[in-house]
Design an enzyme around this catalytic site. Structure first.
Site, mmCIF file in Angstrom:
data_model
loop_
_atom_site.group_PDB
_atom_site.id
_atom_site.type_symbol
_atom_site.label_atom_id
_atom_site.label_comp_id
_atom_site.label_asym_id
_atom_site.label_seq_id
_atom_site.Cartn_x
_atom_site.Cartn_y
_atom_site.Cartn_z
ATOM 1 N N ALA A 64 -13.838 2.498 -2.480
ATOM 2 C CA ALA A 64 -13.951 1.247 -3.227
ATOM 3 C C ALA A 64 -14.369 0.110 -2.290
ATOM 4 O O ALA A 64 -14.165 0.178 -1.073
ATOM 5 C CB ALA A 64 -12.629 0.915 -3.896
ATOM 6 N N GLY A 107 -12.503 6.355 -3.727
ATOM 7 C CA GLY A 107 -13.311 6.460 -4.932
ATOM 8 C C GLY A 107 -14.496 7.379 -4.764
ATOM 9 O O GLY A 107 -14.981 7.975 -5.729
ATOM 10 N N GLU A 110 -13.133 10.808 -5.373
ATOM 11 C CA GLU A 110 -12.896 10.914 -6.817
ATOM 12 C C GLU A 110 -14.211 11.077 -7.573
ATOM 13 O O GLU A 110 -14.297 11.840 -8.538
ATOM 14 C CB GLU A 110 -12.133 9.681 -7.305
ATOM 15 C CG GLU A 110 -10.697 9.662 -6.811
ATOM 16 C CD GLU A 110 -10.006 8.328 -7.025
ATOM 17 O OE1 GLU A 110 -8.813 8.336 -7.372
ATOM 18 O OE2 GLU A 110 -10.664 7.272 -6.849
ATOM 19 N N GLU A 130 -6.084 5.794 0.183
ATOM 20 C CA GLU A 130 -5.600 4.565 -0.458
ATOM 21 C C GLU A 130 -4.209 4.144 0.000
ATOM 22 O O GLU A 130 -3.917 2.946 0.112
ATOM 23 C CB GLU A 130 -5.597 4.733 -1.993
ATOM 24 C CG GLU A 130 -6.967 4.785 -2.634
ATOM 25 C CD GLU A 130 -7.540 6.192 -2.710
ATOM 26 O OE1 GLU A 130 -8.513 6.392 -3.466
ATOM 27 O OE2 GLU A 130 -7.024 7.109 -2.014
#
Length: 256
Positions: A64, A107, A110, A130
Site C-alpha cells: 500500500a 497489498g 494480496e 503490515e
C-alpha cells in the site's frame, strides 16, 4: 501516465500492468480503482480468454501507499469501500495469471493471491509486513494466505512480517512455478496463450467451480462440479472438441 495499463500482447490474452515504477507500484486508491475498472473491462470482453497481471520486470507491487494511509481515520477507511474494488478482481470470470518479479508485499502479495496462477521469478519475495507498521492485512492477507499455505505457515508470515523467497513460496503452495527472473513475463504469456487456446466456457466453468467449492461442503462442491460438467454438453465447443479428437485434428473453439 496511467498508473494501470491494459495491453493485448497475444490473441485473446490481456495484460494488466501496474505502472508506478518510481514508487515500486505502491497501491493507492487511484490504482485500486483503475485495477477494478481494468478487470471489469477485460472480464466483460468476449475476445479476452485469459489475463496476465504484472508489475513489470523489476517489481510486482511493494504494498500500500503508506503516505496515502498514515493520517486516515477509521471512518475514512470505511468510507473508501476498498473491498468492492478488490472484489472486482476476485470476480473476474477469466483465468488470471500473476507474473511476479521482485517484491510482492502487503497489498502486493494480496493482489497476487487474487490470481489463479502465480509465476514467480527466482528473485521474487512475498510477504505481509503490515504488523510492522501497526496494522494488519486488510485485503485477504489473513484469509487467502491461510487457505493457500495453511495456518502455521500463514501465521508465521502475518505475525512476524517476514517475507518468503520465491522458492519458499513454491514449496508452501503460494506460487505455481518459479522461473528465472528474465523468463517470468514470457512464461506467464506462454501459459496464458495455452489457456486461451482451450474452450473458453469450460475454462470459465472450471475457475468458477474451483473457487465456489473452496468454502462449500464436499457434497455441495461435488454438486456444483457435476452440474457444470453437465452444462458444458450444451456447448458447441464440447461437440467440436470431441469431434476433433475423434477425427485427429486440431479443434477450433469459439466460446459457444
Amino acid at each position: 501516465m496511467m498508473s494501470v495499463v491494459i495491453e493485448q500482447a497475444l490473441a485473446h490474452v490481456a495484460v494488466i500492468r501496474l505502472n508506478r515504477p518510481a514508487v515500486r507500484n505502491a497501491l493507492n486508491q487511484e490504482v485500486r480503482a483503475l485495477l477494478a475498472a481494468s478487470f471489469e473491462e477485460v472480464g466483460a470482453n468476449p475476445d479476452i480468454r485469459c489475463v496476465v497481471l504484472t508489475g513489470g520486470e523489476q517489481v510486482f507491487a511493494a504494498g500500500a501507499d503508506i503516505r496515502d494511509l498514515a493520517e486516515r481515520s477509521a471512518i475514512d477507511m470505511m468510507l473508501r469501500n476498498t473491498h468492492r474494488l478488490w472484489q472486482a478482481i476476485a470476480s473476474c470470470p477469466k483465468p488470471v495469471i500473476a507474473a511476479v518479479n521482485g517484491l510482492a508485499l502487503g497489498g502486493g502479495c494480496e493482489l497476487a493471491m487474487h490470481a489463479d496462477l502465480i509465476i514467480a521469478g527466482e528473485g521474487a519475495a512475498f510477504g505481509q509486513p503490515e504488523v510492522r507498521i501497526g496494522i494488519m492485512p486488510g485485503a485477504g492477507g489473513t484469509q487467502r494466505l491461510t487457505r493457500a499455505v495453511g495456518k502455521f505457515k500463514a501465521m508465521k508470515m502475518v505475525l512476524t512480517g517476514q517475507p518468503v523467497s520465491a522458492r519458499e513460496a513454491l514449496e508452501m503452495g503460494l506460487a505455481s512455478e518459479v522461473v528465472a527472473d528474465d523468463k517470468v513475463q514470457a512464461r506467464a504469456l506462454e501459459l496464458a496463450a495455452e489457456i486461451a487456446a482451450l474452450p473458453p466456457l469450460a475454462v470459465m466453468q472450471i475457475k468458477e467451480v474451483v473457487l465456489a467449492g473452496q468454502d462449500a461442503s464436499l457434497d455441495a462442491a461435488l454438486t456444483l462440479e457435476r452440474k457444470a460438467f453437465q452444462l458444458l454438453f450444451a456447448s458447441q465447443d464440447q461437440k467440436e472438441g470431441m469431434q476433433a479428437f475423434l477425427e485427429k485434428r486440431k479443434p477450433e473453439y469459439k466460446g459457444l
